[in-house]
Design an enzyme around this catalytic site. Structure first.
Site, PDB file in Angstrom:
ATOM      1  N   ASP A 225      -2.750  -3.031   2.747  1.00 64.71           N
ATOM      2  CA  ASP A 225      -3.207  -4.278   3.365  1.00 64.71           C
ATOM      3  C   ASP A 225      -2.468  -4.589   4.653  1.00 64.71           C
ATOM      4  O   ASP A 225      -1.445  -3.976   4.968  1.00 64.71           O
ATOM      5  CB  ASP A 225      -3.077  -5.438   2.357  1.00 64.71           C
ATOM      6  CG  ASP A 225      -1.792  -5.392   1.548  1.00 64.71           C
ATOM      7  OD1 ASP A 225      -0.834  -4.746   1.995  1.00 64.71           O
ATOM      8  OD2 ASP A 225      -1.746  -5.996   0.480  1.00 64.71           O
TER       9      ASP A 225
ATOM     10  N   ASN B 209       0.534 -13.963  -9.391  1.00 65.50           N
ATOM     11  CA  ASN B 209      -0.776 -14.344  -9.942  1.00 65.50           C
ATOM     12  C   ASN B 209      -1.576 -13.111 -10.389  1.00 65.50           C
ATOM     13  O   ASN B 209      -2.744 -13.219 -10.719  1.00 65.50           O
ATOM     14  CB  ASN B 209      -1.576 -15.151  -8.912  1.00 65.50           C
ATOM     15  CG  ASN B 209      -1.840 -14.369  -7.637  1.00 65.50           C
ATOM     16  OD1 ASN B 209      -1.528 -13.180  -7.547  1.00 65.50           O
ATOM     17  ND2 ASN B 209      -2.421 -15.020  -6.651  1.00 65.50           N
TER      18      ASN B 209
ATOM     19  N   HIS C  94      -2.149 -10.443  -8.457  1.00 67.15           N
ATOM     20  CA  HIS C  94      -2.865  -9.725  -7.395  1.00 67.15           C
ATOM     21  C   HIS C  94      -2.289  -8.330  -7.176  1.00 67.15           C
ATOM     22  O   HIS C  94      -1.105  -8.088  -7.414  1.00 67.15           O
ATOM     23  CB  HIS C  94      -2.929 -10.545  -6.096  1.00 67.15           C
ATOM     24  CG  HIS C  94      -1.670 -10.632  -5.304  1.00 67.15           C
ATOM     25  ND1 HIS C  94      -1.305 -11.776  -4.631  1.00 67.15           N
ATOM     26  CD2 HIS C  94      -0.691  -9.730  -5.034  1.00 67.15           C
ATOM     27  CE1 HIS C  94      -0.169 -11.556  -3.988  1.00 67.15           C
ATOM     28  NE2 HIS C  94       0.225 -10.325  -4.217  1.00 67.15           N
TER      29      HIS C  94
ATOM     30  N   GLU D 236      -6.941 -11.130  -4.845  1.00 67.31           N
ATOM     31  CA  GLU D 236      -6.488 -12.332  -5.545  1.00 67.31           C
ATOM     32  C   GLU D 236      -7.379 -12.616  -6.753  1.00 67.31           C
ATOM     33  O   GLU D 236      -8.560 -12.234  -6.761  1.00 67.31           O
ATOM     34  CB  GLU D 236      -6.576 -13.531  -4.585  1.00 67.31           C
ATOM     35  CG  GLU D 236      -5.815 -13.348  -3.293  1.00 67.31           C
ATOM     36  CD  GLU D 236      -4.329 -13.627  -3.438  1.00 67.31           C
ATOM     37  OE1 GLU D 236      -3.852 -13.796  -4.570  1.00 67.31           O
ATOM     38  OE2 GLU D 236      -3.646 -13.687  -2.411  1.00 67.31           O
TER      39      GLU D 236
HETATM   40  C1  F6R Z   1       1.913  -5.608  -0.473  1.00 67.02           C
HETATM   41  C2  F6R Z   1       0.974  -5.976  -1.507  1.00 67.02           C
HETATM   42  C3  F6R Z   1       1.242  -7.052  -2.501  1.00 67.02           C
HETATM   43  C4  F6R Z   1       2.636  -6.998  -3.091  1.00 67.02           C
HETATM   44  C5  F6R Z   1       2.850  -8.145  -4.059  1.00 67.02           C
HETATM   45  C6  F6R Z   1       4.253  -8.162  -4.595  1.00 67.02           C
HETATM   46  O1  F6R Z   1       1.389  -4.568   0.336  1.00 67.02           O
HETATM   47  O2  F6R Z   1      -0.069  -5.417  -1.513  1.00 67.02           O
HETATM   48  O3  F6R Z   1       0.288  -6.957  -3.525  1.00 67.02           O
HETATM   49  O4  F6R Z   1       2.814  -5.768  -3.739  1.00 67.02           O
HETATM   50  O5  F6R Z   1       2.590  -9.356  -3.423  1.00 67.02           O
HETATM   51  O6  F6R Z   1       5.144  -8.486  -3.576  1.00 67.02           O
HETATM   52  P1  F6R Z   1       6.715  -8.337  -3.771  1.00 67.02           P
HETATM   53  O7  F6R Z   1       6.992  -6.884  -3.912  1.00 67.02           O
HETATM   54  O8  F6R Z   1       7.310  -8.895  -2.499  1.00 67.02           O
HETATM   55  O9  F6R Z   1       7.081  -9.110  -4.988  1.00 67.02           O
END
Ligand code: F6R
Length: 240
Positions: A67, A135, A137, A142
């Protein structure tokens, strides 16, 4: 689904890095799916260490990131392109022209999503690295009533904006949109490595791995994939 728990993050990071290095050593032209966020930083550090030790070359691999924010230049320190350069790409011999992220600056975002999907279709991902949001995701997919299969533009949910606000000067500066690979694209990866670190991920990991398969928790769809490796530190793995 294989679940491995580690006493320390250090051990988890070493294991994950070794896994990627093994893939690259056995298939030097491998395609890797990569993630940003705090979860993979230690894994990337270990991969860089192993590269510096002369144990692996990234010269022939291809990478696709999950992303990117809409509206941030790659030079912006909060962009995921910048993050990847800082934590991985800037330290290894991966050619720039084989490290792909969605272009959040594209004038035509829909065309950019189609372009990304076409590239993914041409070069299927061997191993996709994933973190998980509080959440549930994955990427920026989401929780919702329906989920997208392919790459698409997403309006970020309030909890994600709040979680990401720590990286920006204020909540207002957090981009409200991102481009993300869809759940369908993620599930096409041959192997998925889902990583969870920290007590704050314990509940959602339990829900994702052992709860119902539902779009309310996008990570729960990983239960339908035949080849998922889940790596958890002691805190994140408390309930699974
Ligand atoms: C990042 C991504 C997100 C993160 C998720 C967890 O490229 O796709 O899905 O993997 O938000 O974030 P952290 O690792 O900061 O807890």
């Amino acid at each position: 689904m294989i679940i491995r728990k580690f006493d320390s993050r250090e051990e988890l990071d070493s294991y994950a890095a070794q896994y990627f290095i093994y893939i690259i050593q056995t298939k030097p032209t491998a395609t890797l799916g990569l993630a940003t966020g705090s979860t993979p930083i230690g894994i990337y550090e270990k991969m860089v260490e192993r590269y510096r030790g002369g144990e692996v070359s990234f010269a022939q691999i291809t990478t696709f990131n999950l992303d990117e924010y809409v509206g941030l230049q790659p030079q912006n320190e909060q962009s995921y392109a910048y993050f990847m350069n800082r934590h991985l790409f800037g330290h290894i011999d991966l050619p720039d022209n084989r490290a792909f992220l969605p272009n959040g600056m594209a004038a035509d975002l829909a065309a950019e999503c189609s372009r990304y999907d076409a590239m993914l279709a041409a070069q299927p991902i061997d191993v996709q690295l994933l973190g998980i949001g509080h959440n549930g995701h994955i990427g920026f997919n989401e929780p919702d009533r329906t989920l997208h299969g392919g790459t698409h533009v997403v309006e970020l949910k309030r909890e994600t904006l709040e979680a990401n606000a720590r990286f920006f000067a204020s909540m207002d500066e957090v981009p409200k949109q991102a481009i993300t690979m869809g759940v369908g694209s993620i599930l096409k990866a041959r192997t998925i490595m889902l990583v969870g670190k920290g007590a704050d991920k314990a509940d959602i990991m339990k829900q994702a791995l052992t709860g119902p398969i539902t779009t309310d928790c996008p990570a729960s769809l990983l239960q339908t994939h035949a080849n998922v490796l889940v790596l958890l530190d002691r805190e994140a793995g408390r309930y699974v």
